[in-house]
Scaffold this active site. Structure first.
Site, PDB file in Angstrom:
ATOM      1  N   ASP A  63      -1.198  -8.349   0.268  1.00  0.00           N
ATOM      2  CA  ASP A  63      -0.251  -8.484   0.473  1.00  0.00           C
ATOM      3  C   ASP A  63       0.410  -9.973  -0.294  1.00  0.00           C
ATOM      4  O   ASP A  63       0.544 -10.448  -1.104  1.00  0.00           O
ATOM      5  CB  ASP A  63       1.061  -7.257   0.426  1.00  0.00           C
ATOM      6  CG  ASP A  63       0.661  -6.554   1.009  1.00  0.00           C
ATOM      7  OD1 ASP A  63       1.112  -5.729   0.377  1.00  0.00           O
ATOM      8  OD2 ASP A  63      -0.814  -5.687   1.614  1.00  0.00           O
ATOM      9  N   HIS A  75      -0.459   1.196  10.405  1.00  0.00           N
ATOM     10  CA  HIS A  75      -1.576   1.885   9.436  1.00  0.00           C
ATOM     11  C   HIS A  75      -1.605   2.280  10.252  1.00  0.00           C
ATOM     12  O   HIS A  75      -3.816   2.247   9.996  1.00  0.00           O
ATOM     13  CB  HIS A  75      -1.891   0.581   8.950  1.00  0.00           C
ATOM     14  CG  HIS A  75      -1.303  -0.249   7.812  1.00  0.00           C
ATOM     15  ND1 HIS A  75      -0.237  -1.172   8.311  1.00  0.00           N
ATOM     16  CD2 HIS A  75      -0.578   0.365   6.344  1.00  0.00           C
ATOM     17  CE1 HIS A  75       0.204  -1.446   6.883  1.00  0.00           C
ATOM     18  NE2 HIS A  75      -0.133  -1.012   5.881  1.00  0.00           N
ATOM     19  N   LYS A  90       5.979  -7.861   2.430  1.00  0.00           N
ATOM     20  CA  LYS A  90       5.367  -7.504   4.114  1.00  0.00           C
ATOM     21  C   LYS A  90       4.850  -8.665   4.787  1.00  0.00           C
ATOM     22  O   LYS A  90       3.103  -8.243   3.840  1.00  0.00           O
ATOM     23  CB  LYS A  90       5.301  -5.835   3.876  1.00  0.00           C
ATOM     24  CG  LYS A  90       6.288  -5.237   3.686  1.00  0.00           C
ATOM     25  CD  LYS A  90       6.246  -3.450   4.478  1.00  0.00           C
ATOM     26  CE  LYS A  90       5.125  -2.700   3.923  1.00  0.00           C
ATOM     27  NZ  LYS A  90       4.810  -2.595   2.430  1.00  0.00           N
ATOM     28  N   GLY A 101       1.226  -0.940   0.396  1.00  0.00           N
ATOM     29  CA  GLY A 101       0.216  -0.545  -0.323  1.00  0.00           C
ATOM     30  C   GLY A 101       0.973   1.200   0.437  1.00  0.00           C
ATOM     31  O   GLY A 101       2.312   1.032  -0.008  1.00  0.00           O
ATOM     32  N   SER A 102       0.090   2.232  -0.506  1.00  0.00           N
ATOM     33  CA  SER A 102       0.931   3.463  -0.369  1.00  0.00           C
ATOM     34  C   SER A 102       0.665   4.236   1.152  1.00  0.00           C
ATOM     35  O   SER A 102      -0.463   3.829   1.165  1.00  0.00           O
ATOM     36  CB  SER A 102       0.155   4.651  -1.777  1.00  0.00           C
ATOM     37  OG  SER A 102       1.021   4.012  -3.037  1.00  0.00           O
ATOM     38  N   GLY A 103       2.008   5.159   0.911  1.00  0.00           N
ATOM     39  CA  GLY A 103       1.954   5.804   2.709  1.00  0.00           C
ATOM     40  C   GLY A 103       2.496   5.626   3.237  1.00  0.00           C
ATOM     41  O   GLY A 103       2.740   5.743   4.509  1.00  0.00           O
ATOM     42  N   HIS A 104       3.963   4.862   2.274  1.00  0.00           N
ATOM     43  CA  HIS A 104       4.936   4.376   3.734  1.00  0.00           C
ATOM     44  C   HIS A 104       6.237   5.031   2.709  1.00  0.00           C
ATOM     45  O   HIS A 104       7.157   4.773   3.502  1.00  0.00           O
ATOM     46  CB  HIS A 104       5.025   2.980   3.533  1.00  0.00           C
ATOM     47  CG  HIS A 104       4.093   2.667   3.934  1.00  0.00           C
ATOM     48  ND1 HIS A 104       3.173   2.427   5.332  1.00  0.00           N
ATOM     49  CD2 HIS A 104       2.880   1.104   3.322  1.00  0.00           C
ATOM     50  CE1 HIS A 104       2.161   2.252   5.397  1.00  0.00           C
ATOM     51  NE2 HIS A 104       1.611   0.849   4.808  1.00  0.00           N
TER      52      HIS A 104
END
Lengths: 330, 330
Positions: A109, A218, A104, A53-56
């Protein structure tokens, strides 16, 4: 919550356009959401593909380049990318020497990378996978069966990436990636929650004067909530939680990682306390990295990752790397 | 406001101890608050010294190393360092080829660096100074007579640092630093205020749904307050404010700089809009840097700096640099 965005729906695409403009050394496919080092496939070289996921950020797209990832697949914010992105990435970077997926440990995922690996093998690509599950805080969480994958991802991508860069074969690169994950543990602390663009309000409620120990990346729950602690006290809890599980006999790599909104001034101060605890516990430190590497949007807080190393892993850690997020030379 | 600190009084010292542990390639004098590249003085090389209040990391301490600063002097948070630090730094790095002070235009810094330059000259060191004053938002502010020094500091330190590294003499390094500052302009936007450790509450009140255009790097007031805008709209205002003053005929270096708490995902998206405006205005872009470089503690927001360059400045920009905060190779 105010954000520097247009609309939530275009956040990931906008960021990829911005990455493409800033990094001509990367080939950014905005439509299909794949970031590839421009010189891929590199003849004879095992390729490393990761994503999530994006945001990391800078994880994973910011770790694409010589000495680290061959490609990355960004999903929507906090949402797994889809198998189609992963297969496309694998096909783009495969030189014939095979592809290692670095995954991860989050349920979405894992399922999607599994499916992608099967599809890629059907296309004749030699595939291997390594699961990153370094977070000692909780077993099973909102998004995970087993331990979550967090800061150790950086160590796996860097060290396995160096092994691939010098031409080691797929089985060996996979074994090194697995060794790094097995040798690494993390523990994170949140001082504030993060806010996703789609939701627009904090993902959980963390009252003034409290912090969350054992937080995920998250905003999913950690081990416990406590009254506010000093940097010194937090370092004691975080390092001891890691050491209780890792018990290193060799020197360690240290990652003091910011969750996104904590100033570098504070992260360096926190590192001083982390190093103090390690000295008190008799753990030798080989290298230390301090900064925002595996983030959680605008969350305030930090995580500590330790990775026990040997001479070979240290040599691979020190090897040159040239990516937007991590870069050093000979 | 929760912070990852022990007590406000030790924030800077704690951070310096953490820097020392993470960066053995730097000599960090925690007591006297001077950060020096370990191989200084370098024979025959002009030395560059900068400094200012803490809270803007990685500026300046994170820019010490080959190809950039020789030394940095951190003050207390948002407070000028004292002349004694600057003289000590100059003496530590002077090889006999002279020392250039790079000074952001804030009243305290200007007075203290002036005094330090006189004292250093009394000790027989050849001194030069360059003032950085790139912020087009306001003339005169809470801390400044004239324009504030912000993002262009990175360009001055990197480009003049490269000139010094290749052995150019003091007058030439000074002239290049001045040329870079004269060719660079910045404009910043805040979505939230920052909180200093000593105060513990936001430095100003920015209501939900409003932003501050033309913000400085200490939370001092900008040009105007407006209702929340999109990334696209903010880029239009920021880039046009810079271009109105700079009117570049040559290609530019672009710095899209985060103020500290804005996620990299948003900064890259903002960069996409900055590049769009530059294309629409017919401005060619030579290089782009996106990230948190000249920060304001935990402030959310971003600034845009453009620097008009020629072939020589571009060559110096591309030259190798090896510091904690900025690093690239040949």
């Amino acid at each position: 919550m105010k954000m520097l965005i247009n609309v939530p729906e275009t956040v990931v695409a906008d960021a990829l356009r911005g990455m493409a403009a800033a990094h001509p050394e990367l080939a950014v496919d905005v439509e299909n959401r794949v970031i590839v080092r421009r010189d891929a496939p590199v003849a004879g070289k095992v390729a490393l593909v990761s994503g999530g996921g994006s945001g990391h950020e800078p994880l994973h797209g910011g770790f694409v380049g010589p000495g680290m990832l061959s490609a990355a697949c960004p999903g929507e914010v906090f949402t797994s990318p889809v198998p189609d992105q992963m297969v496309r990435a694998a096909a783009a970077v495969n030189s014939g020497a095979g592809v290692l997926f670095i995954v991860k440990n989050y349920t979405g995922d894992v399922l999607n990378f599994d499916m992608a690996a099967e599809l890629a093998e059907d296309e004749g690509i030699s595939m291997a996978k390594v699961l990153v599950n370094d977070d000692v805080a909780v077993t099973d969480s909102l998004y995970t069966a087993g331990r979550r994958g967090t800061g150790a991802t950086l160590f796996v991508e860097k060290i396995a990436g160096a092994a691939a860069e010098e031409g080691q074969p797929l089985e060996r690169v996979e074994a090194i990636a697995r060794q790094v994950n097995d040798s690494a543990r993390s523990f994170g602390v949140a001082l504030s929650a993060c806010t996703t663009p789609a939701k627009g309000t904090p993902t959980f409620d963390l009252p003034a004067g409290e912090l969350e120990l054992g937080i995920g990346i998250h905003g999913e729950p950690g081990r416990e909530r406590r009254g506010m602690m000093t940097s010194r006290e937090i370092a004691d809890v975080a390092v001891d939680a890691v050491l209780e599980d890792l018990r290193p006999r060799n020197p360690v790599l240290v990652l003091v990682n910011g969750m996104g909104a904590t100033p570098l001034l504070e992260l360096y101060g926190f590192n001083a306390e982390v190093q103090r605890v390690l000295t008190e516990r008799g753990v030798a430190v080989a290298r230390t990295l301090v900064g925002n590497y595996v983030t959680s949007l605008d969350m305030a807080g930090a995580s500590v990752t330790l990775c026990q190393i040997d001479e070979e892993l240290l040599r691979l850690w020190d090897a040159p790397v040239s990516t937007p997020g991590l870069r050093w030379g000979r």
